[in-house]
Design a protein around this motif. Structure first.
Motif, PDB file in Angstrom:
ATOM      1  N   GLN A   1       0.867  -1.079   0.104  1.00 15.13           N
ATOM      2  CA  GLN A   1       0.035   0.019  -0.104  1.00 15.13           C
ATOM      3  C   GLN A   1       0.910   1.303   0.036  1.00 15.13           C
ATOM      4  OE1 GLN A   1      -3.360   0.062   2.861  1.00 15.13           O
ATOM      5  NE2 GLN A   1      -3.480   2.284   2.723  1.00 15.13           N
ATOM      6  N   CYS A   2       0.646   2.214  -0.934  1.00 18.06           N
ATOM      7  CA  CYS A   2       1.359   3.387  -0.991  1.00 18.06           C
ATOM      8  C   CYS A   2       0.249   4.518  -0.832  1.00 18.06           C
ATOM      9  CB  CYS A   2       1.762   3.790  -2.511  1.00 18.06           C
ATOM     10  SG  CYS A   2       2.998   2.194  -2.804  1.00 18.06           S
ATOM     11  N   ASN A   3       0.469   5.529   0.259  1.00 20.47           N
ATOM     12  CA  ASN A   3      -0.376   6.670   0.367  1.00 20.47           C
ATOM     13  C   ASN A   3       0.553   7.863  -0.167  1.00 20.47           C
ATOM     14  OD1 ASN A   3      -2.118   4.817   1.694  1.00 20.47           O
ATOM     15  ND2 ASN A   3      -1.296   5.031   3.557  1.00 20.47           N
ATOM     16  N   MET A   4      -0.165   8.506  -1.136  1.00 21.94           N
ATOM     17  CA  MET A   4       0.419   9.593  -1.685  1.00 21.94           C
ATOM     18  C   MET A   4      -0.347  10.882  -1.140  1.00 21.94           C
ATOM     19  SD  MET A   4       1.445   7.875  -5.013  1.00 21.94           S
ATOM     20  CE  MET A   4      -0.008   7.001  -4.997  1.00 21.94           C
ATOM     21  N   VAL A   5       0.361  11.830  -0.655  1.00 23.68           N
ATOM     22  CA  VAL A   5      -0.282  13.179  -0.125  1.00 23.68           C
ATOM     23  C   VAL A   5      -0.818  13.949  -1.426  1.00 23.68           C
ATOM     24  CG1 VAL A   5       0.498  15.525   0.742  1.00 23.68           C
ATOM     25  CG2 VAL A   5       1.846  13.580   1.390  1.00 23.68           C
ATOM     26  N   THR A   6      -1.993  14.477  -1.224  1.00 22.67           N
ATOM     27  CA  THR A   6      -2.996  15.213  -1.974  1.00 22.67           C
ATOM     28  C   THR A   6      -2.801  16.580  -1.571  1.00 22.67           C
ATOM     29  OG1 THR A   6      -4.800  14.743  -0.715  1.00 22.67           O
ATOM     30  CG2 THR A   6      -4.329  13.317  -2.589  1.00 22.67           C
ATOM     31  N   TYR A   7      -2.784  17.660  -2.524  1.00 18.81           N
ATOM     32  CA  TYR A   7      -3.009  19.078  -2.142  1.00 18.81           C
ATOM     33  C   TYR A   7      -4.300  19.852  -2.478  1.00 18.81           C
ATOM     34  CZ  TYR A   7       2.214  17.895  -2.518  1.00 18.81           C
ATOM     35  OH  TYR A   7       3.366  17.235  -2.322  1.00 18.81           O
ATOM     36  N   THR A   8      -4.388  20.643  -1.658  1.00 17.29           N
ATOM     37  CA  THR A   8      -5.647  21.748  -2.283  1.00 17.29           C
ATOM     38  C   THR A   8      -5.358  22.146  -3.780  1.00 17.29           C
ATOM     39  OG1 THR A   8      -5.698  22.208   0.146  1.00 17.29           O
ATOM     40  CG2 THR A   8      -6.953  23.548  -1.797  1.00 17.29           C
ATOM     41  N   PRO A   9      -6.506  21.923  -4.400  1.00 18.91           N
ATOM     42  CA  PRO A   9      -6.057  22.128  -5.828  1.00 18.91           C
ATOM     43  C   PRO A   9      -6.107  23.864  -6.053  1.00 18.91           C
ATOM     44  CG  PRO A   9      -8.321  21.348  -5.507  1.00 18.91           C
ATOM     45  CD  PRO A   9      -7.582  21.398  -4.094  1.00 18.91           C
ATOM     46  N   GLU A  10      -5.267  24.058  -7.075  1.00 19.65           N
ATOM     47  CA  GLU A  10      -5.117  25.691  -7.373  1.00 19.65           C
ATOM     48  C   GLU A  10      -6.356  26.023  -8.378  1.00 19.65           C
ATOM     49  OE1 GLU A  10      -1.474  26.448  -8.591  1.00 19.65           O
ATOM     50  OE2 GLU A  10      -0.494  25.838  -6.699  1.00 19.65           O
ATOM     51  N   ALA A  11      -7.302  25.016  -9.155  1.00 19.63           N
ATOM     52  CA  ALA A  11      -7.997  24.973 -10.099  1.00 19.63           C
ATOM     53  C   ALA A  11      -7.618  25.613 -11.064  1.00 19.63           C
ATOM     54  CB  ALA A  11      -9.360  25.864  -9.312  1.00 19.63           C
ATOM     55  N   PRO A  12      -6.771  25.150 -11.874  1.00 20.02           N
ATOM     56  CA  PRO A  12      -6.188  25.545 -13.063  1.00 20.02           C
ATOM     57  C   PRO A  12      -7.203  25.593 -14.245  1.00 20.02           C
ATOM     58  CG  PRO A  12      -4.922  23.691 -12.770  1.00 20.02           C
ATOM     59  CD  PRO A  12      -5.846  23.910 -11.584  1.00 20.02           C
ATOM     60  N   ASP A  13      -7.463  26.790 -14.825  1.00 20.33           N
ATOM     61  CA  ASP A  13      -8.373  26.575 -16.184  1.00 20.33           C
ATOM     62  C   ASP A  13      -7.740  25.982 -17.337  1.00 20.33           C
ATOM     63  OD1 ASP A  13     -10.456  28.052 -14.708  1.00 20.33           O
ATOM     64  OD2 ASP A  13      -9.398  29.944 -15.187  1.00 20.33           O
ATOM     65  N   ASP A  14      -8.616  25.093 -17.954  1.00 19.72           N
ATOM     66  CA  ASP A  14      -8.071  24.489 -19.369  1.00 19.72           C
ATOM     67  C   ASP A  14      -7.645  25.746 -20.155  1.00 19.72           C
ATOM     68  OD1 ASP A  14      -8.411  22.208 -18.198  1.00 19.72           O
ATOM     69  OD2 ASP A  14     -10.347  21.860 -19.389  1.00 19.72           O
ATOM     70  N   ILE A  15      -6.573  25.370 -21.021  1.00 18.76           N
ATOM     71  CA  ILE A  15      -6.244  26.239 -22.248  1.00 18.76           C
ATOM     72  C   ILE A  15      -7.511  26.318 -23.227  1.00 18.76           C
ATOM     73  CG2 ILE A  15      -4.585  26.602 -24.200  1.00 18.76           C
ATOM     74  CD1 ILE A  15      -2.649  25.085 -22.476  1.00 18.76           C
ATOM     75  N   PRO A  16      -7.975  27.452 -23.454  1.00 19.98           N
ATOM     76  CA  PRO A  16      -9.268  27.651 -24.062  1.00 19.98           C
ATOM     77  C   PRO A  16      -9.013  26.993 -25.592  1.00 19.98           C
ATOM     78  CG  PRO A  16      -8.085  29.734 -23.956  1.00 19.98           C
ATOM     79  CD  PRO A  16      -7.507  28.854 -22.987  1.00 19.98           C
ATOM     80  N   PHE A  17      -9.927  26.611 -26.063  1.00 26.48           N
ATOM     81  CA  PHE A  17      -9.739  25.855 -27.487  1.00 26.48           C
ATOM     82  C   PHE A  17     -11.327  25.997 -27.964  1.00 26.48           C
ATOM     83  CE2 PHE A  17     -10.107  22.342 -30.760  1.00 26.48           C
ATOM     84  CZ  PHE A  17      -9.258  22.748 -31.463  1.00 26.48           C
ATOM     85  N   ASP A  18     -11.451  26.782 -29.108  1.00 26.23           N
ATOM     86  CA  ASP A  18     -12.857  26.821 -29.485  1.00 26.23           C
ATOM     87  C   ASP A  18     -13.217  25.770 -30.449  1.00 26.23           C
ATOM     88  OD1 ASP A  18     -15.192  27.901 -30.294  1.00 26.23           O
ATOM     89  OD2 ASP A  18     -14.475  29.859 -30.478  1.00 26.23           O
ATOM     90  N   ARG A  19     -14.067  24.900 -30.036  1.00 25.55           N
ATOM     91  CA  ARG A  19     -14.505  23.702 -31.040  1.00 25.55           C
ATOM     92  C   ARG A  19     -15.529  24.268 -32.106  1.00 25.55           C
ATOM     93  NH1 ARG A  19     -14.101  21.395 -26.361  1.00 25.55           N
ATOM     94  NH2 ARG A  19     -12.900  19.558 -26.107  1.00 25.55           N
ATOM     95  N   GLN A  20     -16.179  25.437 -31.645  1.00 20.99           N
ATOM     96  CA  GLN A  20     -17.057  25.947 -32.868  1.00 20.99           C
ATOM     97  C   GLN A  20     -16.354  27.013 -33.929  1.00 20.99           C
ATOM     98  OE1 GLN A  20     -20.114  24.789 -32.427  1.00 20.99           O
ATOM     99  NE2 GLN A  20     -19.497  23.874 -30.546  1.00 20.99           N
ATOM    100  N   ASP A  21     -14.971  27.057 -33.841  1.00 17.46           N
ATOM    101  CA  ASP A  21     -14.276  27.940 -34.518  1.00 17.46           C
ATOM    102  C   ASP A  21     -13.123  27.173 -34.988  1.00 17.46           C
ATOM    103  OD1 ASP A  21     -13.721  30.186 -36.116  1.00 17.46           O
ATOM    104  OD2 ASP A  21     -12.321  31.032 -34.381  1.00 17.46           O
TER     105      ASP A  21
END
Length: 320
Positions: free
Chosen positions: A161-181
């Motif tokens: 069993q391996c227990n890995m530390v988790t961190y509070t997310p910085e909530a990064p936004d995805d790189i915007p990609f416009d599928r409609q254009d």
């Protein structure tokens, strides 16, 4: 007191999933190992791992629930889904303890030959765990918000069993990609892209220019460096390009090392979808066929270099 203690049922973990092998999980996550930390989101449909490099390159690996023999997410309807950040290198190391050791050996060999085609890589040898029929399971467990992510590996009676530390997310936004254009969309064999990069790499390039055009050469990759320049052109034929749709001529330049970071995905993927939007963002979506008929996807996005025309437009807007 003892009877009361025995009557208390242990609390169900927030998330628990079991896989019969770590091989596929390791392969997919290795493709986005260009950064140390990843942003993890656990959804009812699977686990989403997102890696980001300075907001100019992003890689996403989605582990569909079909990859697991059991998949349980215990959250009330409408509640916030679990998400956190963690060290990807530690997770990959944990997955190699048992089931992915043979894959790790082949991956290390492949790294010494960066641009070899995917035709021979990752084929199980006669002494792989799968060929020998050695039993093994991998359990991924997340007890509650803020708790470590646990990887429990069991094989031939040995449990780790391996227990890995988790961190509070910085909530990064995805790189915007416009599928409609979309300016263009091209689908082809992933190994063709890998072979193209192998032709450009000897020039030690800093940048790579990608051009898509409704006329020949329909898709062109070119670069130049201290050792010279080179280009690779693709014809619009069914033998090379499965899908070809170009609205207008599209030309953008990217850092070569960023595109090269996706070579692991090019090795294991069957097909790649090339897409570019009106803002110049490049999307490479790889389709990976997993043993058993399951299909997984790897998504990479790249922000282009600012062109002189863009700089002039920006300065004119500031003057006005």
């Amino acid at each position: 007191m003892s009877e009361a203690a025995e009557s208390v049922h242990p609390q169900e973990p927030l998330f628990r999933a079991v896989a019969s092998s770590t091989r596929q999980i390791y392969q997919l996550l290795k493709c986005i190992s260009f950064t140390a930390k990843v942003h993890v989101q656990i959804t009812p449909d699977g686990m989403r791992f997102s890696a980001d490099h300075s907001r100019v390159m992003q890689g996403v690996a989605f582990l569909d629930k079909a990859l697991f023999t059991s998949y349980n997410l215990n959250i009330p309807e409408g509640a916030t889904r679990p998400e956190f950040q963690m060290n990807l290198a530690a997770l990959l190391e944990a997955l190699q303890i048992f089931g992915a050791t043979d894959v790790a050996a082949r991956a290390a060999k492949a790294e010494s030959e960066n641009y070899h085609s995917n035709l021979r890589n990752y084929r199980p040898d006669a002494f792989s765990h799968k060929s020998l029929g050695m039993p093994g399971t991998c359990c991924i467990m997340y007890e509650e918000d803020g708790s470590p992510l646990s990887i429990i590996l069991e094989e031939t009676g040995v449990k780790t069993q391996c227990n890995m530390v988790t961190y509070t997310p910085e909530a990064p936004d995805d790189i915007p990609f416009d599928r409609q254009d979309l300016s263009f969309k091209i689908i082809m064999q992933a190994r063709w892209l890998l072979d193209a990069l192998s032709e450009l790499a000897p020039m030690a390039p800093v940048r790579i220019a990608i051009a898509a055009s409704p006329n020949a050469p329909y898709l062109s990759l070119s670069s130049g460096g201290g050792l010279g320049s080179a280009s690779v052109d693709f014809s619009s034929g069914r033998d090379l390009l499965d899908t070809f749709s170009v609205r207008d001529r599209w030309v953008q330049s990217f850092k070569f090392d960023f595109i090269k970071s996706a070579t692991e995905a090019m090795r294991i993927a069957n097909k790649v979808s090339f897409r570019g939007d009106g803002q110049g963002v490049l999307s490479l979506q790889f389709m990976v066929e997993i043993e058993g008929g399951t299909v997984s996807f790897l998504d990479f996005r790249f922000v282009p270099y600012v062109t002189q025309e863009d700089e002039e437009t920006g300065s004119e807007d500031e003057d006005n």
